[in-house]
Design a protein around this motif. Structure first.
Motif, PDB file in Angstrom:
ATOM      1  N   ASP A   1      -4.881   3.189  -8.871  1.00 46.58           N
ATOM      2  CA  ASP A   1      -5.666   2.119  -8.326  1.00 46.58           C
ATOM      3  C   ASP A   1      -6.318   1.171  -9.272  1.00 46.58           C
ATOM      4  O   ASP A   1      -6.583  -0.037  -9.009  1.00 46.58           O
ATOM      5  CB  ASP A   1      -6.640   2.966  -7.593  1.00 46.58           C
TER       6      ASP A   1
ATOM      7  N   ALA B   1       1.061  -1.149   0.027  1.00 41.67           N
ATOM      8  CA  ALA B   1      -0.189   0.024  -0.144  1.00 41.67           C
ATOM      9  C   ALA B   1       0.921   1.246   0.040  1.00 41.67           C
ATOM     10  O   ALA B   1       1.809   1.498   0.811  1.00 41.67           O
ATOM     11  CB  ALA B   1      -1.044  -0.088   1.046  1.00 41.67           C
ATOM     12  N   GLY B   2       0.538   2.171  -0.862  1.00 40.30           N
ATOM     13  CA  GLY B   2       1.220   3.304  -1.080  1.00 40.30           C
ATOM     14  C   GLY B   2       2.458   3.239  -1.702  1.00 40.30           C
ATOM     15  O   GLY B   2       3.269   4.376  -1.718  1.00 40.30           O
TER      16      GLY B   2
ATOM     17  N   SER C   1      -5.618   3.269  -2.861  1.00 36.66           N
ATOM     18  CA  SER C   1      -5.624   4.423  -1.967  1.00 36.66           C
ATOM     19  C   SER C   1      -7.184   4.689  -1.462  1.00 36.66           C
ATOM     20  O   SER C   1      -8.058   3.975  -1.905  1.00 36.66           O
ATOM     21  CB  SER C   1      -5.280   5.612  -2.975  1.00 36.66           C
ATOM     22  N   SER C   2      -7.275   5.877  -0.904  1.00 35.56           N
ATOM     23  CA  SER C   2      -8.864   6.313  -0.523  1.00 35.56           C
ATOM     24  C   SER C   2      -9.243   7.391  -1.330  1.00 35.56           C
ATOM     25  O   SER C   2     -10.311   7.875  -0.947  1.00 35.56           O
ATOM     26  CB  SER C   2      -8.671   6.495   1.111  1.00 35.56           C
ATOM     27  N   THR C   3      -8.786   7.538  -2.357  1.00 34.51           N
ATOM     28  CA  THR C   3      -9.027   8.621  -3.444  1.00 34.51           C
ATOM     29  C   THR C   3     -10.236   8.312  -4.301  1.00 34.51           C
ATOM     30  O   THR C   3     -10.964   9.070  -4.881  1.00 34.51           O
ATOM     31  CB  THR C   3      -7.758   9.243  -4.112  1.00 34.51           C
TER      32      THR C   3
END
Length: 375
Positions: free
Chosen positions: A276, A28-29, A237-239
């Motif tokens: 993503d 992640a990231g 991501s959370s976008t």
């Protein structure tokens, strides 16, 4: 003495033939880059492919989405004020070999969301929420949408292969795509409706009915299912966000919930970054597995990427190259495709993944990427 000699020989064999490198999954990231040469690609040919892609941006949708009602008809949800320019990620053996453009911007991805709904259906099947793909949806969905004799026999497989021929209206749009105001240039001519399972038609209204049926099974909003079962486990991501139509709400077990669309034809839909989307594509490239976790069963992945009887280039909401129509690509390649040239190209034979957003002449671009692989 002899046992010791055998042991030394075996040790030598292990050193001479080391274990194959484990498949790479980006944390992640993070996402590791490697040079084209390190992943078996010709740098000059890959650069030529990227230059071709940069020069071929879609003309529709317009950068400000001002053409959407003309093309698709009356809108049902909001859209961003503008979109990014064409951009792409090229991934081989799990590593980023090349990229260009704004790959971090969450943009609408149109019908790529259909392949995401297919993923959720696979998870529903694993959980036993779908008792069987050839079972009528009406056996478990009792909201009135499958009460008619025609709709009552529609199966989950029919929906997944876009062969449901479901009749009715969803969120103010009729399943026949009749009406210039409602459908714009995409308006269809009247035709005789076939029995479910006998005719393929690409149809967003019927897919929206399918999405509502999945919501009814989970009793949980589909974006939340997608987040918990797919996107969080693969380190997205959370976008990203899945934007519903303003009128697409139902009440289930006393709770008001939004039912999301399988596209962005009338606004809303899945807004997501290229990065993503690449994680989602890598999940399918790896046969539904991420690290040690099997998120989507390999049996479902195989079924989803097998051509249906009436849509020979179509599986379970995935586009296929079974007939070899994408020149230069293996027949095992498959794609999630969205209007405006939003495409996730998945190529298991070459361990290759390409996400190209807002593209024109997309298959020519992918052909050039494949040709850059050293044989």
């Amino acid at each position: 003495m002899r046992k010791g000699l055998v042991g030394l020989l075996l040790c030598g064999l292990v050193l001479a033939y080391p274990r194959a490198e484990a498949p790479y999954y980006p944390p992640a990231g993070q996402w590791a880059h490697k040079s084209p040469a390190e992943v078996g690609m010709d740098a000059a040919k890959l650069n030529d492919a990227l230059e071709f892609m940069k020069a071929h941006e879609t003309a529709s949708p317009a950068r400000d989405f001002s053409d959407q009602e003309i093309v698709n008809g009356r809108m049902l949800a909001s859209m961003p004020t503008e979109r990014a320019a064409t951009n792409a990620l090229v991934i081989r053996h799990g590593y980023i070999a090349a990229e260009f453009g704004d790959t971090l911007r969450p943009d609408p991805t149109y019908s790529v969301a259909k392949s995401m709904l297919s993923t959720i259906a696979g998870i529903a099947l694993q959980k036993g929420l779908i008792p069987g793909l050839d079972e009528p949806v009406s056996n478990v969905v009792k909201d009135g949408g499958y009460d008619s004799p025609h709709n009552r026999v529609i199966t989950w497989r029919n929906h997944l292969q876009q062969e449901s021929e479901w009749e009715g209206e969803m969120w103010g749009k009729n399943a026949n795509f009749i009406g210039k105001d409602a459908f714009g240039r995409a308006e269809m001519k009247p035709r005789e409706i076939q029995a479910p399972g006998q005719h393929y038609e690409y149809n967003d209204v019927r897919i929206n009915r399918f999405s509502l049926s999945l919501l009814t099974l989970f009793k949980k909003q589909i974006p939340d299912v997608f987040r918990d079962e797919v996107m969080n486990p693969i380190g997205a991501s959370s976008t990203w966000k899945w934007v519903p139509y303003t009128n697409a709400y139902v009440t289930i077990d006393g709770r008001r919930m939004a039912s999301v669309a399988g596209g962005t034809r009338w606004g809303g839909g899945m807004w997501i970054s290229t990065y993503d989307e690449a994680r989602f594509g890598l999940l399918w490239l790896r046969g539904g597995k991420w690290g040690d976790r099997q998120i989507v069963s390999p049996d479902y992945v195989k079924m989803a990427t097998t051509a249906s009887a009436h849509g020979p280039d179509y599986g379970f909401l995935w586009w296929l190259n079974t007939t070899g129509k994408w020149a230069g690509a293996p027949t095992t390649a498959f794609e999630a495709q969205g209007q405006g040239g939003n495409i996730i190209y998945v190529d298991p034979a070459n361990d290759l993944l390409v996400v190209w957003r807002w593209s024109a002449q997309s298959q020519d671009g992918f052909k050039r990427i494949v040709a850059s692989i050293n044989k």
